[in-house]
Design a protein around this motif. Structure first.
Motif, PDB file in Angstrom:
ATOM      1  N   GLN A  80       0.824  -1.206   0.000  1.00 36.64           N
ATOM      2  CA  GLN A  80       0.000   0.000   0.000  1.00 36.64           C
ATOM      3  C   GLN A  80       0.858   1.257   0.000  1.00 36.64           C
ATOM      4  O   GLN A  80       0.537   2.242  -0.669  1.00 36.64           O
ATOM      5  CB  GLN A  80      -0.908   0.013   1.233  1.00 36.64           C
ATOM      6  N   MET A  81       1.934   1.234   0.721  1.00 38.68           N
ATOM      7  CA  MET A  81       2.790   2.407   0.861  1.00 38.68           C
ATOM      8  C   MET A  81       3.548   2.713  -0.423  1.00 38.68           C
ATOM      9  O   MET A  81       3.858   3.871  -0.712  1.00 38.68           O
ATOM     10  CB  MET A  81       3.780   2.179   2.016  1.00 38.68           C
ATOM     11  N   PHE A  82       3.825   1.669  -1.235  1.00 39.66           N
ATOM     12  CA  PHE A  82       4.599   1.834  -2.469  1.00 39.66           C
ATOM     13  C   PHE A  82       3.822   1.247  -3.652  1.00 39.66           C
ATOM     14  O   PHE A  82       4.198   0.209  -4.210  1.00 39.66           O
ATOM     15  CB  PHE A  82       5.967   1.153  -2.328  1.00 39.66           C
ATOM     16  N   PRO A  83       2.736   1.892  -4.056  1.00 39.73           N
ATOM     17  CA  PRO A  83       1.903   1.343  -5.141  1.00 39.73           C
ATOM     18  C   PRO A  83       2.607   1.303  -6.490  1.00 39.73           C
ATOM     19  O   PRO A  83       2.179   0.565  -7.385  1.00 39.73           O
ATOM     20  CB  PRO A  83       0.704   2.304  -5.172  1.00 39.73           C
ATOM     21  N   GLN A  84       3.677   2.068  -6.650  1.00 39.42           N
ATOM     22  CA  GLN A  84       4.406   2.087  -7.919  1.00 39.42           C
ATOM     23  C   GLN A  84       5.423   0.959  -8.018  1.00 39.42           C
ATOM     24  O   GLN A  84       6.032   0.749  -9.076  1.00 39.42           O
ATOM     25  CB  GLN A  84       5.118   3.438  -8.102  1.00 39.42           C
ATOM     26  N   TYR A 115      -3.016 -11.165  -0.736  1.00 42.85           N
ATOM     27  CA  TYR A 115      -2.026 -10.337  -1.422  1.00 42.85           C
ATOM     28  C   TYR A 115      -2.555  -9.791  -2.741  1.00 42.85           C
ATOM     29  O   TYR A 115      -2.255  -8.655  -3.128  1.00 42.85           O
ATOM     30  CB  TYR A 115      -0.750 -11.138  -1.676  1.00 42.85           C
ATOM     31  N   HIS A 116      -3.342 -10.591  -3.443  1.00 41.56           N
ATOM     32  CA  HIS A 116      -3.855 -10.149  -4.739  1.00 41.56           C
ATOM     33  C   HIS A 116      -4.948  -9.094  -4.600  1.00 41.56           C
ATOM     34  O   HIS A 116      -5.454  -8.599  -5.613  1.00 41.56           O
ATOM     35  CB  HIS A 116      -4.353 -11.340  -5.555  1.00 41.56           C
ATOM     36  N   GLY A 117      -5.290  -8.733  -3.391  1.00 38.87           N
ATOM     37  CA  GLY A 117      -6.149  -7.576  -3.185  1.00 38.87           C
ATOM     38  C   GLY A 117      -5.436  -6.277  -3.496  1.00 38.87           C
ATOM     39  O   GLY A 117      -6.063  -5.207  -3.508  1.00 38.87           O
ATOM     40  N   HIS A 118      -4.144  -6.357  -3.746  1.00 37.22           N
ATOM     41  CA  HIS A 118      -3.329  -5.183  -4.070  1.00 37.22           C
ATOM     42  C   HIS A 118      -2.933  -5.250  -5.543  1.00 37.22           C
ATOM     43  O   HIS A 118      -2.405  -6.260  -6.020  1.00 37.22           O
ATOM     44  CB  HIS A 118      -2.098  -5.127  -3.169  1.00 37.22           C
ATOM     45  N   SER A 119      -3.177  -4.181  -6.257  1.00 34.82           N
ATOM     46  CA  SER A 119      -3.005  -4.186  -7.710  1.00 34.82           C
ATOM     47  C   SER A 119      -1.553  -4.329  -8.136  1.00 34.82           C
ATOM     48  O   SER A 119      -1.276  -4.666  -9.294  1.00 34.82           O
ATOM     49  CB  SER A 119      -3.584  -2.901  -8.303  1.00 34.82           C
ATOM     50  N   LEU A 173      -8.806 -16.179  -7.634  1.00 35.71           N
ATOM     51  CA  LEU A 173      -7.759 -15.319  -8.169  1.00 35.71           C
ATOM     52  C   LEU A 173      -8.046 -14.917  -9.612  1.00 35.71           C
ATOM     53  O   LEU A 173      -7.278 -14.155 -10.208  1.00 35.71           O
ATOM     54  CB  LEU A 173      -6.402 -16.034  -8.096  1.00 35.71           C
ATOM     55  N   LEU A 174      -9.151 -15.403 -10.177  1.00 36.51           N
ATOM     56  CA  LEU A 174      -9.482 -15.136 -11.572  1.00 36.51           C
ATOM     57  C   LEU A 174      -9.640 -13.661 -11.921  1.00 36.51           C
ATOM     58  O   LEU A 174      -9.358 -13.274 -13.050  1.00 36.51           O
ATOM     59  CB  LEU A 174     -10.764 -15.873 -11.965  1.00 36.51           C
ATOM     60  N   PRO A 175     -10.136 -12.799 -11.031  1.00 39.74           N
ATOM     61  CA  PRO A 175     -10.258 -11.390 -11.429  1.00 39.74           C
ATOM     62  C   PRO A 175      -8.935 -10.768 -11.839  1.00 39.74           C
ATOM     63  O   PRO A 175      -8.904  -9.720 -12.470  1.00 39.74           O
ATOM     64  CB  PRO A 175     -10.817 -10.723 -10.164  1.00 39.74           C
ATOM     65  N   GLN A 176      -7.828 -11.403 -11.446  1.00 37.49           N
ATOM     66  CA  GLN A 176      -6.531 -10.899 -11.867  1.00 37.49           C
ATOM     67  C   GLN A 176      -6.309 -11.252 -13.347  1.00 37.49           C
ATOM     68  O   GLN A 176      -7.033 -12.032 -13.931  1.00 37.49           O
ATOM     69  CB  GLN A 176      -5.417 -11.511 -11.013  1.00 37.49           C
TER      70      GLN A 176
END
Length: 289
Positions: free
Chosen positions: A133-137, A187-191, A271-274
């Motif tokens: 979250q802190m480093f989205p890039q 973890y995959h809740g984070h883009s 995990l399919l939405p990924q």
């Protein structure tokens, strides 16, 4: 975990003290890099086996310290998810580990995490997700076998020697793989998170020749139609836009709280939405979803 800051009882009756200074050892290496490299073209924070846990715990600190020194950074944890079984014991077992290693006394836990660390309500996975979250890039990624025998052995040994847990000692490969998928779901809740699962029991890839041969079908099962781990890892660190965020081989299975699947051949359907690439069991017959 490269984060300990304590002295463990050792010898007969635990009368001898054995210093455990994983945090200070790792910090010495990081400090040297900070002193030697004022500017970097790219930065990869990575570790294998127990170093994968260290990578998760250290990533926020290292990325913060190198902020402004590089425009491209990535974090890749190889072959240690931290599965604790049964799932209901996750907080209790994590609390034991945090206190045993005195992790809460190190700067790896920031001020807003400290209270949760001290009262045993924080999970190591949450520390990593807060870095995401802190480093989205920054790209964060994991590579792991579906049935990592070394991780299973360590968890069984930990549960029987430290937690006196018979269910933990009896954890099966299928139960371990359920635990792996639970971590991946969170973890995959984070883009900016990606994962690569390999069929089989191989423990660690980045430090072995399997880094160049592994596909989702196995450590040494290559095919022109299958993504190679080395190419996927390269694309993760280079932030390639069309990279598969989830790579897995097998039929789809939806896991629920009451689910028990006595198999490791499947891929977690949630995990399919990924941007998900699923591969059939036979080399050369790939389907992308």
């Amino acid at each position: 975990m490269h984060a300990g800051n304590t002295t463990q009882p050792w010898g007969m009756f635990g009368l001898l003290g054995l210093p455990q200074r994983g945090y200070h050892n790792a910090k010495a290496a990081v400090d040297w890099v900070l002193g030697e490299f004022p500017k970097l073209e790219s930065l990869l924070v990575t570790g294998v086996s127990a170093g994968a846990l260290g990578t998760q715990i250290w990533s926020r600190t290292i990325l913060s310290q190198f902020a402004g020194r590089t425009d491209r950074a990535a974090v890749l944890a190889d072959s240690f998810m931290g599965v604790l079984w049964p799932e209901r014991s996750l907080h209790q077992s994590t609390m034991w580990l945090l206190r045993r290693f005195q992790l809460c006394t190190t700067p790896l836990i920031d001020n807003h995490q400290l209270e949760r660390c001290q009262n045993g309500t924080i999970l190591l996975g949450e520390v990593w997700m807060e870095a995401m979250q802190m480093f989205p890039q920054v790209s964060f990624a994991s590579v792991n076998s579906k049935v990592d025998n070394v991780q299973i052995m360590f968890e069984q040994a930990f549960e029987i020697t430290s937690m006196l847990s018979l269910p933990g000692l009896m954890m099966t490969p299928a139960q371990y793989y359920i635990g792996v998928n639970r971590f991946l779901e969170a973890y995959h809740g984070h883009s900016n998170y990606m994962s690569f699962l390999v069929d089989g029991s191989q423990h660690t890839f980045l430090d072995k020749e399997y880094f160049y041969t592994a596909t989702p079908l196995g450590a040494e099962i290559a095919s022109a139609s299958q993504p190679l781990l080395m190419h996927w890892a390269r694309d993760c660190s280079n932030k390639v836009q069309r990279i598969a965020k989830t790579v897995c081989a097998g039929p789809l299975e939806r896991l629920r709280d009451w689910t028990f699947v006595n198999s490791t051949s499947y891929c977690d359907e949630s995990l399919l939405p990924q941007a998900f690439h699923r591969y059939r069991s036979k080399p050369g017959t790939a389907s992308k979803m």
